[in-house]
Design an enzyme around this catalytic site. Structure first.
Site, PDB file in Angstrom:
ATOM      1  N   ASP A  34       8.872  15.418  -4.664  1.00  0.00           N
ATOM      2  CA  ASP A  34       7.840  14.349  -4.385  1.00  0.00           C
ATOM      3  C   ASP A  34       6.520  14.715  -4.545  1.00  0.00           C
ATOM      4  O   ASP A  34       6.327  15.793  -5.262  1.00  0.00           O
ATOM      5  CB  ASP A  34       7.764  13.956  -2.740  1.00  0.00           C
ATOM      6  CG  ASP A  34       7.385  14.851  -1.765  1.00  0.00           C
ATOM      7  OD1 ASP A  34       7.142  15.909  -2.091  1.00  0.00           O
ATOM      8  OD2 ASP A  34       7.362  14.607  -0.707  1.00  0.00           O
ATOM      9  N   HIS A  35       5.388  14.285  -4.134  1.00  0.00           N
ATOM     10  CA  HIS A  35       4.122  14.486  -4.514  1.00  0.00           C
ATOM     11  C   HIS A  35       3.739  15.844  -3.967  1.00  0.00           C
ATOM     12  O   HIS A  35       2.839  16.694  -4.278  1.00  0.00           O
ATOM     13  CB  HIS A  35       2.749  13.743  -4.270  1.00  0.00           C
ATOM     14  CG  HIS A  35       3.155  13.254  -2.702  1.00  0.00           C
ATOM     15  ND1 HIS A  35       4.194  12.381  -2.336  1.00  0.00           N
ATOM     16  CD2 HIS A  35       2.282  13.603  -1.480  1.00  0.00           C
ATOM     17  CE1 HIS A  35       3.913  12.203  -0.716  1.00  0.00           C
ATOM     18  NE2 HIS A  35       2.807  13.137  -0.627  1.00  0.00           N
ATOM     19  N   CYS A  48       9.846  19.441  -1.878  1.00  0.00           N
ATOM     20  CA  CYS A  48       8.866  18.403  -1.151  1.00  0.00           C
ATOM     21  C   CYS A  48       7.886  19.498  -0.335  1.00  0.00           C
ATOM     22  O   CYS A  48       7.904  20.440  -0.465  1.00  0.00           O
ATOM     23  CB  CYS A  48       9.638  17.484  -0.130  1.00  0.00           C
ATOM     24  SG  CYS A  48      10.510  18.056   1.292  1.00  0.00           S
ATOM     25  N   GLY A  49       7.059  18.833   0.561  1.00  0.00           N
ATOM     26  CA  GLY A  49       6.193  19.703   1.270  1.00  0.00           C
ATOM     27  C   GLY A  49       6.870  20.941   2.030  1.00  0.00           C
ATOM     28  O   GLY A  49       6.350  22.066   1.665  1.00  0.00           O
ATOM     29  N   THR A  50       7.885  20.546   2.718  1.00  0.00           N
ATOM     30  CA  THR A  50       8.717  21.798   3.319  1.00  0.00           C
ATOM     31  C   THR A  50      10.003  21.888   2.898  1.00  0.00           C
ATOM     32  O   THR A  50      10.893  23.010   3.329  1.00  0.00           O
ATOM     33  CB  THR A  50       8.791  21.521   4.936  1.00  0.00           C
ATOM     34  OG1 THR A  50       9.564  20.114   5.103  1.00  0.00           O
ATOM     35  CG2 THR A  50       7.448  21.236   5.355  1.00  0.00           C
ATOM     36  N   GLY A  51      10.823  20.998   2.164  1.00  0.00           N
ATOM     37  CA  GLY A  51      12.067  21.016   1.808  1.00  0.00           C
ATOM     38  C   GLY A  51      12.910  20.258   2.917  1.00  0.00           C
ATOM     39  O   GLY A  51      14.178  19.765   2.383  1.00  0.00           O
ATOM     40  N   ILE A  52      12.421  20.129   3.905  1.00  0.00           N
ATOM     41  CA  ILE A  52      13.252  19.667   5.184  1.00  0.00           C
ATOM     42  C   ILE A  52      13.647  18.073   4.761  1.00  0.00           C
ATOM     43  O   ILE A  52      14.683  17.833   5.093  1.00  0.00           O
ATOM     44  CB  ILE A  52      12.565  19.469   6.362  1.00  0.00           C
ATOM     45  CG1 ILE A  52      12.368  21.162   6.752  1.00  0.00           C
ATOM     46  CG2 ILE A  52      13.407  18.934   7.618  1.00  0.00           C
ATOM     47  CD1 ILE A  52      11.310  21.335   8.026  1.00  0.00           C
ATOM     48  N   GLY A  53      12.556  17.115   4.633  1.00  0.00           N
ATOM     49  CA  GLY A  53      12.739  15.826   4.363  1.00  0.00           C
ATOM     50  C   GLY A  53      14.062  15.512   3.216  1.00  0.00           C
ATOM     51  O   GLY A  53      14.901  14.665   3.465  1.00  0.00           O
ATOM     52  N   MET A  54      13.896  16.389   2.159  1.00  0.00           N
ATOM     53  CA  MET A  54      14.782  16.187   1.178  1.00  0.00           C
ATOM     54  C   MET A  54      16.325  16.657   1.539  1.00  0.00           C
ATOM     55  O   MET A  54      17.303  15.886   1.079  1.00  0.00           O
ATOM     56  CB  MET A  54      14.359  17.147  -0.264  1.00  0.00           C
ATOM     57  CG  MET A  54      13.028  16.663  -0.954  1.00  0.00           C
ATOM     58  SD  MET A  54      13.373  15.271  -1.963  1.00  0.00           S
ATOM     59  CE  MET A  54      12.194  15.380  -3.008  1.00  0.00           C
ATOM     60  N   HIS A  78      27.877  31.884   2.075  1.00  0.00           N
ATOM     61  CA  HIS A  78      28.562  31.424   3.001  1.00  0.00           C
ATOM     62  C   HIS A  78      28.801  29.952   3.019  1.00  0.00           C
ATOM     63  O   HIS A  78      29.756  29.540   3.429  1.00  0.00           O
ATOM     64  CB  HIS A  78      27.841  31.892   4.181  1.00  0.00           C
ATOM     65  CG  HIS A  78      28.084  33.319   4.558  1.00  0.00           C
ATOM     66  ND1 HIS A  78      27.644  33.913   5.670  1.00  0.00           N
ATOM     67  CD2 HIS A  78      28.410  34.401   3.570  1.00  0.00           C
ATOM     68  CE1 HIS A  78      27.938  35.259   5.676  1.00  0.00           C
ATOM     69  NE2 HIS A  78      28.398  35.532   4.295  1.00  0.00           N
ATOM     70  N   HIS A  86      35.056  31.280   4.958  1.00  0.00           N
ATOM     71  CA  HIS A  86      34.393  30.368   4.499  1.00  0.00           C
ATOM     72  C   HIS A  86      34.962  28.854   4.148  1.00  0.00           C
ATOM     73  O   HIS A  86      34.472  27.922   4.603  1.00  0.00           O
ATOM     74  CB  HIS A  86      32.955  30.710   3.692  1.00  0.00           C
ATOM     75  CG  HIS A  86      32.282  31.637   4.240  1.00  0.00           C
ATOM     76  ND1 HIS A  86      31.408  32.106   5.574  1.00  0.00           N
ATOM     77  CD2 HIS A  86      32.286  33.072   3.770  1.00  0.00           C
ATOM     78  CE1 HIS A  86      31.187  33.021   5.701  1.00  0.00           C
ATOM     79  NE2 HIS A  86      31.485  33.911   4.276  1.00  0.00           N
TER      80      HIS A  86
END
Length: 149
Positions: A8-9, A65-71, A98, A133
């Site tokens: 994203d932006h 994205c800004g944090t990677g979390i949303g993606m 893992h 794993h």
């Protein structure tokens, strides 16, 4: 190996750095956008990459994205996706070793370009360990079958 890449932006500059790295490593890469710093909705870009990976059209994906979390949240809604946010060398290695993460998510606002290059390289070159794993990933696959149609 074929990689789908999108941002994203909030992650656009970092995506461009990662794209350059993938080209340097001769990784077949398809860029699904975005194309600049103009505000866009990250789910649209996560969907584009997650669909490609989920359907087996590419081997793996990189989302920024800004944090990677949303993606990661969006990508993990797709069957067969194991998207992991990585912020340091250890999490980049463990995501693959893992968890056999098939999408790596990075934050453009929390990682500088050199660090992002390092994290993507680690994730790309680390091999899934298998063994104990496999049992855990099989349980995740069962959740997919039950909850994701």
């Amino acid at each position: 190996m074929k990689i789908a890449l999108a941002t994203d932006h909030g992650g656009f500059p970092l995506k461009e750095t990662i794209k350059k790295l993938l080209l340097e490593l001769h990784v077949d890469t398809t860029d699904y956008g975005s194309e600049g710093a103009e505000s866009v909705d990250y789910p649209d870009y996560a969907i584009a990459v997650a669909e490609q990976v989920s359907e087996g059209k590419v081997d793996a994906g990189v989302l920024v994205c800004g944090t990677g979390i949303g993606m990661a949240i969006v990508a993990n809604k797709f069957k067969g996706i194991r998207a992991a946010v990585v912020n340091d060398p250890y999490t980049a290695r463990m995501a693959k070793e893992h968890n056999n993460a098939n999408i790596v998510c990075l934050g453009g606002r929390v990682n500088d370009p050199e660090k992002a290059r390092e994290l993507v390289k680690i994730w790309l070159t680390t091999r899934y360990e298998g063994g104990r794993h496999d049992r855990r990933l099989q349980k995740i696959s069962e959740i997919d079958k039950k909850n994701l149609k």
